[in-house]
Design an enzyme around this catalytic site. Sequence first.
Site, PDB file in Angstrom:
ATOM      1  N   HIS A   1      11.345  -1.486 -41.908  1.00 37.09           N
ATOM      2  CA  HIS A   1      12.268  -0.412 -41.721  1.00 37.09           C
ATOM      3  C   HIS A   1      11.800   0.588 -40.680  1.00 37.09           C
ATOM      4  O   HIS A   1      10.653   0.545 -40.078  1.00 37.09           O
ATOM      5  CB  HIS A   1      12.352   0.766 -43.098  1.00 37.09           C
ATOM      6  CG  HIS A   1      11.047   1.224 -43.465  1.00 37.09           C
ATOM      7  ND1 HIS A   1      10.173   0.498 -44.280  1.00 37.09           N
ATOM      8  CD2 HIS A   1      10.554   2.121 -43.654  1.00 37.09           C
ATOM      9  CE1 HIS A   1       9.147   1.064 -44.704  1.00 37.09           C
ATOM     10  NE2 HIS A   1       9.349   2.212 -44.005  1.00 37.09           N
TER      11      HIS A   1
ATOM     12  N   HIS B   1      11.983   4.320 -38.991  1.00 35.77           N
ATOM     13  CA  HIS B   1      12.233   5.824 -39.215  1.00 35.77           C
ATOM     14  C   HIS B   1      13.046   6.363 -37.951  1.00 35.77           C
ATOM     15  O   HIS B   1      12.332   6.069 -36.840  1.00 35.77           O
ATOM     16  CB  HIS B   1      10.878   6.413 -39.320  1.00 35.77           C
ATOM     17  CG  HIS B   1      10.158   6.048 -40.767  1.00 35.77           C
ATOM     18  ND1 HIS B   1      10.309   6.881 -41.718  1.00 35.77           N
ATOM     19  CD2 HIS B   1       9.434   5.114 -40.919  1.00 35.77           C
ATOM     20  CE1 HIS B   1       9.442   6.313 -42.618  1.00 35.77           C
ATOM     21  NE2 HIS B   1       9.076   5.191 -42.203  1.00 35.77           N
TER      22      HIS B   1
END
Length: 99
Positions: free
Chosen positions: A92, A94
């Site tokens: 992932h 940010h």
Amino acid sequence: MCLFCDLAKNYVIENELCYMIYDKFPVAPGHCLIIPKRHIETVFEMNSDEWAAAGSLIGLAKKEIEKQFQPKGYNIKVNCGKAAGQEIMHAHIHLIPKY
């Protein structure tokens, strides 16, 4: 069991390969995550199509954040591996608004 694979698909934005959600523990208002739909541990495993999809969502997420929060800047951050601070072992990215 992977938290990001088991989401109820309540995505803010998505495309074929990635999706965006707001971080449940934001470091700033509007902090969000860009996540590949395919389960991979780090961004180093993302293929070129997933990188392109993530990049597209980062741009769309920025527009969404600007509508709601009007930040002055952004950080784009990736943690790869526990030693780097990665807590959920699903790749992932940010996107963190700065004020």
